[in-house]
Design a protein around this motif. Structure first.
Motif, PDB file in Angstrom:
ATOM      1  N   HIS A   1      62.716  58.990  61.726  1.00  0.00           N
ATOM      2  CA  HIS A   1      61.661  59.332  62.065  1.00  0.00           C
ATOM      3  C   HIS A   1      61.393  60.792  61.725  1.00  0.00           C
ATOM      4  N   HIS A   2      60.159  61.226  61.104  1.00  0.00           N
ATOM      5  CA  HIS A   2      59.919  62.574  60.876  1.00  0.00           C
ATOM      6  C   HIS A   2      58.547  62.826  61.202  1.00  0.00           C
ATOM      7  N   HIS A   3      58.338  64.182  61.569  1.00  0.00           N
ATOM      8  CA  HIS A   3      56.850  64.725  61.982  1.00  0.00           C
ATOM      9  C   HIS A   3      56.033  64.649  60.782  1.00  0.00           C
ATOM     10  N   GLY A   4      54.758  65.078  61.027  1.00  0.00           N
ATOM     11  CA  GLY A   4      53.481  64.658  59.801  1.00  0.00           C
ATOM     12  C   GLY A   4      53.490  66.072  59.099  1.00  0.00           C
ATOM     13  N   TYR A   5      54.237  67.101  59.441  1.00  0.00           N
ATOM     14  CA  TYR A   5      53.798  68.415  58.668  1.00  0.00           C
ATOM     15  C   TYR A   5      54.770  68.472  57.490  1.00  0.00           C
ATOM     16  N   ILE A   6      54.263  67.679  56.518  1.00  0.00           N
ATOM     17  CA  ILE A   6      54.853  67.620  55.144  1.00  0.00           C
ATOM     18  C   ILE A   6      53.979  67.792  54.183  1.00  0.00           C
ATOM     19  N   SER A   7      54.479  68.157  52.992  1.00  0.00           N
ATOM     20  CA  SER A   7      53.732  68.108  51.435  1.00  0.00           C
ATOM     21  C   SER A   7      53.546  66.851  50.982  1.00  0.00           C
ATOM     22  N   MET A   8      52.437  66.503  50.515  1.00  0.00           N
ATOM     23  CA  MET A   8      52.440  65.348  49.978  1.00  0.00           C
ATOM     24  C   MET A   8      53.267  65.092  48.895  1.00  0.00           C
ATOM     25  N   ASP A   9      53.667  65.836  48.087  1.00  0.00           N
ATOM     26  CA  ASP A   9      54.618  65.790  46.976  1.00  0.00           C
ATOM     27  C   ASP A   9      56.032  66.248  47.171  1.00  0.00           C
ATOM     28  N   ASP A  10      56.388  66.178  48.391  1.00  0.00           N
ATOM     29  CA  ASP A  10      57.626  66.241  48.853  1.00  0.00           C
ATOM     30  C   ASP A  10      58.673  65.089  48.749  1.00  0.00           C
ATOM     31  N   ASN A  11      59.141  64.875  47.438  1.00  0.00           N
ATOM     32  CA  ASN A  11      60.089  63.750  47.110  1.00  0.00           C
ATOM     33  C   ASN A  11      61.081  63.570  47.899  1.00  0.00           C
ATOM     34  N   SER A  12      61.742  64.528  48.724  1.00  0.00           N
ATOM     35  CA  SER A  12      62.879  64.495  49.286  1.00  0.00           C
ATOM     36  C   SER A  12      62.901  63.586  50.498  1.00  0.00           C
ATOM     37  N   ILE A  13      61.511  63.980  51.378  1.00  0.00           N
ATOM     38  CA  ILE A  13      61.423  63.207  52.395  1.00  0.00           C
ATOM     39  C   ILE A  13      61.154  61.513  52.091  1.00  0.00           C
ATOM     40  N   ALA A  14      60.441  61.325  51.139  1.00  0.00           N
ATOM     41  CA  ALA A  14      60.184  60.007  50.598  1.00  0.00           C
ATOM     42  C   ALA A  14      61.464  59.377  50.322  1.00  0.00           C
ATOM     43  N   ASP A  15      62.416  60.009  49.360  1.00  0.00           N
ATOM     44  CA  ASP A  15      63.527  59.556  49.084  1.00  0.00           C
ATOM     45  C   ASP A  15      64.601  59.205  50.181  1.00  0.00           C
ATOM     46  N   LYS A  16      64.539  60.053  50.961  1.00  0.00           N
ATOM     47  CA  LYS A  16      65.528  59.850  52.265  1.00  0.00           C
ATOM     48  C   LYS A  16      64.756  58.809  52.985  1.00  0.00           C
ATOM     49  N   ILE A  17      63.564  58.320  53.231  1.00  0.00           N
ATOM     50  CA  ILE A  17      63.109  57.391  53.906  1.00  0.00           C
ATOM     51  C   ILE A  17      63.412  56.189  53.183  1.00  0.00           C
ATOM     52  N   ALA A  18      63.288  56.089  51.944  1.00  0.00           N
ATOM     53  CA  ALA A  18      63.381  54.808  51.121  1.00  0.00           C
ATOM     54  C   ALA A  18      64.941  54.636  51.217  1.00  0.00           C
ATOM     55  N   SER A  19      65.883  55.402  51.252  1.00  0.00           N
ATOM     56  CA  SER A  19      67.393  55.256  51.383  1.00  0.00           C
ATOM     57  C   SER A  19      67.802  54.694  52.630  1.00  0.00           C
ATOM     58  N   SER A  20      66.931  54.641  53.589  1.00  0.00           N
ATOM     59  CA  SER A  20      67.195  54.152  54.733  1.00  0.00           C
ATOM     60  C   SER A  20      66.852  52.613  54.788  1.00  0.00           C
ATOM     61  N   HIS A  21      66.384  52.090  54.037  1.00  0.00           N
ATOM     62  CA  HIS A  21      66.003  50.841  53.489  1.00  0.00           C
ATOM     63  C   HIS A  21      65.053  49.957  54.876  1.00  0.00           C
ATOM     64  N   PRO A  22      63.971  50.700  55.403  1.00  0.00           N
ATOM     65  CA  PRO A  22      63.398  50.214  56.534  1.00  0.00           C
ATOM     66  C   PRO A  22      62.469  49.006  56.131  1.00  0.00           C
ATOM     67  N   ASP A  23      62.389  48.225  56.956  1.00  0.00           N
ATOM     68  CA  ASP A  23      61.419  46.800  56.946  1.00  0.00           C
ATOM     69  C   ASP A  23      60.080  47.287  57.098  1.00  0.00           C
ATOM     70  N   LEU A  24      59.827  48.162  57.766  1.00  0.00           N
ATOM     71  CA  LEU A  24      58.161  48.647  58.300  1.00  0.00           C
ATOM     72  C   LEU A  24      58.199  50.116  58.317  1.00  0.00           C
ATOM     73  N   ILE A  25      57.060  50.592  57.901  1.00  0.00           N
ATOM     74  CA  ILE A  25      56.967  52.011  57.493  1.00  0.00           C
ATOM     75  C   ILE A  25      55.534  52.516  58.338  1.00  0.00           C
ATOM     76  N   PHE A  26      55.472  53.067  59.436  1.00  0.00           N
ATOM     77  CA  PHE A  26      54.300  53.545  60.073  1.00  0.00           C
ATOM     78  C   PHE A  26      53.947  54.869  59.785  1.00  0.00           C
ATOM     79  N   VAL A  27      52.894  55.111  59.216  1.00  0.00           N
ATOM     80  CA  VAL A  27      52.622  56.513  58.717  1.00  0.00           C
ATOM     81  C   VAL A  27      51.277  57.024  59.451  1.00  0.00           C
ATOM     82  N   ALA A  28      51.598  57.901  60.425  1.00  0.00           N
ATOM     83  CA  ALA A  28      50.382  58.576  61.063  1.00  0.00           C
ATOM     84  C   ALA A  28      49.997  60.222  60.566  1.00  0.00           C
TER      85      ALA A  28
END
Length: 243
Positions: A137-164
């Motif tokens: 999980h991660h808070h929503g104060y992120i940059s849209m083009d911050d690939n590091s967060i997206a890469d980290k999420i993808a590496s956890s291989h989640p079945d569902l990703i809820f984006v608020a």
């Protein structure tokens, strides 16, 4: 949109199924087969944003499914004589998906909201749905083009990703980073984290059943009045300009 009937309102194709059928015949099979899926929950305000921004409209149209979250969408379909079978509130859809995830021991990632809200959401999920694996999980104060967060999420291989992240940021984040994932159901959930965390109280069932949830929110959060104006403009364009 794929594999389902649709009602088109202002150029946006809405799912025209009951929530139960939509989940059991379209969404759950994608989870079972590890197929990626992007769901947008759209109310009149979001439809108006697609009308005002071609870029945002392109994002929404990339979704596999756009569900009618908002009684105004259902009313508009009645006027257009293309009746939508059922309103599908995003919060209710998220709860059903969490229940399914608990039943099947799926993993979920929770992105968005303030840090303390995000943490409360995860605590509540752990208590209510003990069989869900929290991929992260991660808070929503992120940059849209911050690939590091997206890469980290993808590496956890989640079945569902809820984006608020609120609209249009949540749809932008999903469409920007979805290609990094090899599976996953992606869904923008707006303020649902605040409700789960107990920061915002949802309207009582009586208000919801009378299709007055919008009025309850306005009474509790008067600052939302500008959003109501967008809904009124949406209805005026449907009724008087027949858009």
């Amino acid at each position: 949109m794929v594999n389902t009937t649709a009602v088109t309102i202002m150029g946006i194709d809405f799912v025209n199924e009951t929530k139960e059928k939509f989940l059991t015949e379209y969404v759950y099979p994608k989870l079972t087969h590890n197929q990626k899926c992007f769901i947008v929950t759209a109310n009149p305000e979001i439809v108006m944003k697609t009308r005002e921004s071609n870029a945002f409209k392109k994002l929404v149209k990339q979704a596999n499914y756009v569900v009618p979250d908002g009684v105004g969408i259902v009313y508009a379909s009645k006027f257009k004589k293309q009746l939508i079978k059922e309103r599908i509130p995003g919060y209710d859809l998220m709860r059903d998906l969490l229940a399914k995830a608990d039943q099947e021991s799926y993993s979920c990632y929770f992105l968005g909201a303030k840090e303390h809200v995000n943490e409360k959401v995860v605590e509540q999920i752990k208590q209510k749905y003990p069989n869900i694996t929290i991929a992260g999980h991660h808070h929503g104060y992120i940059s849209m083009d911050d690939n590091s967060i997206a890469d980290k999420i993808a590496s956890s291989h989640p079945d569902l990703i809820f984006v608020a992240l609120g609209s249009p940021r949540q749809e932008e984040w999903i469409t920007t980073h979805m290609d990094k994932f090899n599976k996953g159901l992606f869904m923008g959930v707006g303020g649902s984290f605040d409700v789960i965390a107990g920061e915002v109280k949802r309207a009582p069932d009586a208000w919801i059943n009378l299709n007055l949830e919008w009025l309850y929110r306005l009474l509790k959060q008067p600052f939302r009045w500008k959003r109501i104006l967008k809904v009124l403009e949406f209805m005026a364009r449907i009724y008087f300009k027949k858009e």
